[in-house]
Design a protein around this motif. Structure first.
Motif, PDB file in Angstrom:
ATOM      1  N   TYR A 133      29.010  35.299  59.646  1.00  0.00           N
ATOM      2  CA  TYR A 133      29.938  35.288  60.778  1.00  0.00           C
ATOM      3  C   TYR A 133      30.896  36.497  60.781  1.00  0.00           C
ATOM      4  N   GLY A 149      37.094  24.950  62.666  1.00  0.00           N
ATOM      5  CA  GLY A 149      35.853  25.729  62.555  1.00  0.00           C
ATOM      6  C   GLY A 149      34.992  25.506  63.780  1.00  0.00           C
ATOM      7  N   THR A 150      35.532  25.853  64.936  1.00  0.00           N
ATOM      8  CA  THR A 150      34.857  25.519  66.201  1.00  0.00           C
ATOM      9  C   THR A 150      33.674  26.436  66.499  1.00  0.00           C
ATOM     10  N   GLY A 151      33.614  27.590  65.821  1.00  0.00           N
ATOM     11  CA  GLY A 151      32.472  28.490  65.957  1.00  0.00           C
ATOM     12  C   GLY A 151      32.284  28.938  67.400  1.00  0.00           C
ATOM     13  N   ARG A 197      29.903  25.114  70.399  1.00  0.00           N
ATOM     14  CA  ARG A 197      28.779  24.182  70.626  1.00  0.00           C
ATOM     15  C   ARG A 197      29.275  22.749  70.808  1.00  0.00           C
ATOM     16  N   ILE A 230      39.727  25.707  66.682  1.00  0.00           N
ATOM     17  CA  ILE A 230      40.248  26.867  65.936  1.00  0.00           C
ATOM     18  C   ILE A 230      39.140  27.409  65.036  1.00  0.00           C
ATOM     19  N   ASP A 231      39.165  28.703  64.834  1.00  0.00           N
ATOM     20  CA  ASP A 231      38.183  29.325  63.942  1.00  0.00           C
ATOM     21  C   ASP A 231      38.791  30.581  63.342  1.00  0.00           C
ATOM     22  N   MET A 250      32.821  34.632  66.224  1.00  0.00           N
ATOM     23  CA  MET A 250      32.435  33.293  66.679  1.00  0.00           C
ATOM     24  C   MET A 250      33.317  32.869  67.864  1.00  0.00           C
ATOM     25  N   GLY A 309      42.478  30.767  63.862  1.00  0.00           N
ATOM     26  CA  GLY A 309      43.286  30.023  62.895  1.00  0.00           C
ATOM     27  C   GLY A 309      42.488  29.686  61.656  1.00  0.00           C
ATOM     28  N   ASP A 310      43.217  29.375  60.608  1.00  0.00           N
ATOM     29  CA  ASP A 310      42.612  29.057  59.310  1.00  0.00           C
ATOM     30  C   ASP A 310      42.845  27.566  59.048  1.00  0.00           C
ATOM     31  N   MET A 311      41.768  26.839  58.827  1.00  0.00           N
ATOM     32  CA  MET A 311      41.931  25.388  58.661  1.00  0.00           C
ATOM     33  C   MET A 311      42.707  25.026  57.397  1.00  0.00           C
ATOM     34  N   PRO A 337      32.794  19.906  62.134  1.00  0.00           N
ATOM     35  CA  PRO A 337      31.343  19.708  62.159  1.00  0.00           C
ATOM     36  C   PRO A 337      30.574  20.713  61.290  1.00  0.00           C
ATOM     37  N   HIS A 364      32.156  25.638  53.651  1.00  0.00           N
ATOM     38  CA  HIS A 364      32.270  27.094  53.493  1.00  0.00           C
ATOM     39  C   HIS A 364      33.390  27.457  52.523  1.00  0.00           C
ATOM     40  N   LEU A 365      34.280  26.509  52.250  1.00  0.00           N
ATOM     41  CA  LEU A 365      35.458  26.804  51.424  1.00  0.00           C
ATOM     42  C   LEU A 365      35.273  26.222  50.026  1.00  0.00           C
TER      43      LEU A 365
HETATM   44  C1  LIG Z   1      28.618  26.331  60.749  1.00  0.00           C
HETATM   45  S1  LIG Z   1      29.907  26.882  61.781  1.00  0.00           S
HETATM   46  C2  LIG Z   1      30.235  25.423  62.750  1.00  0.00           C
HETATM   47  C3  LIG Z   1      30.629  25.760  64.154  1.00  0.00           C
HETATM   48  C4  LIG Z   1      30.744  24.552  65.099  1.00  0.00           C
HETATM   49  N1  LIG Z   1      31.755  23.622  64.646  1.00  0.00           N
HETATM   50  C5  LIG Z   1      29.415  23.839  65.231  1.00  0.00           C
HETATM   51  O1  LIG Z   1      29.295  22.722  64.725  1.00  0.00           O
HETATM   52  O2  LIG Z   1      28.494  24.410  65.804  1.00  0.00           O
HETATM   53  C6  LIG Z   1      31.305  26.893  60.684  1.00  0.00           C
HETATM   54  C7  LIG Z   1      32.497  27.610  61.276  1.00  0.00           C
HETATM   55  O3  LIG Z   1      33.612  27.442  60.398  1.00  0.00           O
HETATM   56  C8  LIG Z   1      34.380  28.632  60.465  1.00  0.00           C
HETATM   57  N2  LIG Z   1      35.290  28.698  59.313  1.00  0.00           N
HETATM   58  C9  LIG Z   1      34.988  28.981  58.024  1.00  0.00           C
HETATM   59  N3  LIG Z   1      36.102  28.986  57.270  1.00  0.00           N
HETATM   60  C10 LIG Z   1      37.132  28.685  58.113  1.00  0.00           C
HETATM   61  C11 LIG Z   1      38.534  28.529  57.930  1.00  0.00           C
HETATM   62  N4  LIG Z   1      39.106  28.670  56.731  1.00  0.00           N
HETATM   63  N5  LIG Z   1      39.274  28.204  59.004  1.00  0.00           N
HETATM   64  C12 LIG Z   1      38.723  28.061  60.233  1.00  0.00           C
HETATM   65  N6  LIG Z   1      37.400  28.212  60.459  1.00  0.00           N
HETATM   66  C13 LIG Z   1      36.608  28.506  59.413  1.00  0.00           C
HETATM   67  C14 LIG Z   1      33.331  29.727  60.503  1.00  0.00           C
HETATM   68  O4  LIG Z   1      33.875  30.945  60.979  1.00  0.00           O
HETATM   69  C15 LIG Z   1      32.291  29.115  61.435  1.00  0.00           C
HETATM   70  O5  LIG Z   1      32.505  29.492  62.760  1.00  0.00           O
END
Ligand SMILES: C[S@@+](CC[C@H](N)C(=O)[O-])C[C@H]1O[C@@H](n2cnc3c(N)ncnc32)[C@H](O)[C@@H]1O
Length: 253
Positions: A7, A48-50, A53, A68-69, A74, A98-100, A115, A121-122
């Motif tokens: 990403y 993490g709205t990406g 979708r 937020i993402d 993305m 934003g950062d979750m 989702p 990812h963290l």
């Molecule tokens: C697999 S995608 C999921 C996107 C969407 N929710 C979906 O289900 O299609 C994961 C998303 O989490 C985001 N992400 C990763 N670390 C994050 C963080 N610390 N804060 C916010 N978003 C984050 C990534 O940039 C990515 O867009």
């Protein structure tokens, strides 16, 4: 070839996110599960709205979604998606960088969702504790938080054959997208699956147009303890999805 994080700007994982997820049958039904967790019209925060979708599909069902993402590429795609939606649906979606693990929108939602392995990812540990604290901070009392996490079996996969495509998808104009898993390694001590995935775009004659090697890590841990620390209790048994993960639903007491 140097690898990019998933990403990242210019990454093909971001550019082809919708192509790849549309082909991923293991996600089938996830939106229906989230939609069951709150009444239509409810306020939803998506961490993490990406590419939007899930946010778009929930807004189509009448939910008001704040997504937020952390990744600008993305969010750019999510913004572009808004333009293709009916105005009333697009009007129910708000997108923010934003950062979750460090978000404070100073408002409460009926439902928080994270989702498709967003939390995974963290690294488990402080980042997970902070992400659950974010969820709790943004929930009304009695509200639900749903986190889709990979199952242990999905994390502990054997090394892949780097010459065999794991996905081949048609693109516009007869072009094709192929994905290869070039490296896959699970570290039991860290609960971490590391993969290098090659994205290859081919034209209609099979000539390579673009290629990119991208690093994707997933972390695995029991989400119960960090959720409990944030004041979130497991609401029901985890909901299996697609044979590779579960949606964990917590309730704010
Ligand atoms: C697999 S995608 C999921 C996107 C969407 N929710 C979906 O289900 O299609 C994961 C998303 O989490 C985001 N992400 C990763 N670390 C994050 C963080 N610390 N804060 C916010 N978003 C984050 C990534 O940039 C990515 O867009």
């Amino acid at each position: 070839m140097p690898t990019k994080p998933y990403y990242a700007p210019g990454s093909l994982s971001a550019a082809f996110y919708d192509v790849v997820t549309a082909a991923d049958v293991r996600l089938a039904g996830d939106i229906g599960i989230y939609a069951e967790l709150a009444p239509p019209g409810a306020q939803v925060l998506e961490l993490g709205t990406g590419s939007g979708r899930v946010a778009a599909a929930l807004a189509e069902r009448g939910f008001a979604v704040t997504g937020i993402d952390i990744a600008r590429p993305m969010l750019e795609q999510a913004k572009a998606r808004l333009g293709s939606l009916p105005a009333d649906v697009a009007g129910r979606i708000e997108l923010r960088l934003g950062d979750m693990t460090a978000l404070d929108l100073k408002r409460a939602f009926d439902l928080v969702i994270c989702p498709y392995f967003g939390l995974a990812h963290l690294p488990a540990g402080a980042a997970w504790r902070n992400a659950f604290a974010t969820a709790a901070r943004h929930l009304a009392d009695g509200g639900l938080a749903a986190f889709h996490l990979p199952s242990p079996a999905a994390m502990r996969q054997p090394p892949a054959d780097p010459t065999a495509p794991v996905l081949e998808q048609p693109l516009a104009g007869g072009a094709r997208l192929r994905l290869y898993v070039r490296e896959r390694r699970f570290r039991e001590d860290l609960g971490r699956l590391q993969q290098v995935i090659d994205y290859v775009e081919l034209d209609r004659a099979g000539r390579e147009l673009r290629r990119s090697s991208e690093r994707l890590a997933y972390y695995m841990a029991d989400p119960g303890p960090p959720a409990a620390l944030a004041g979130l209790a497991l609401d029901r048994p985890p909901i299996p999805l697609g044979g590779v993960g579960e949606i964990w639903v917590f309730r704010k007491a």
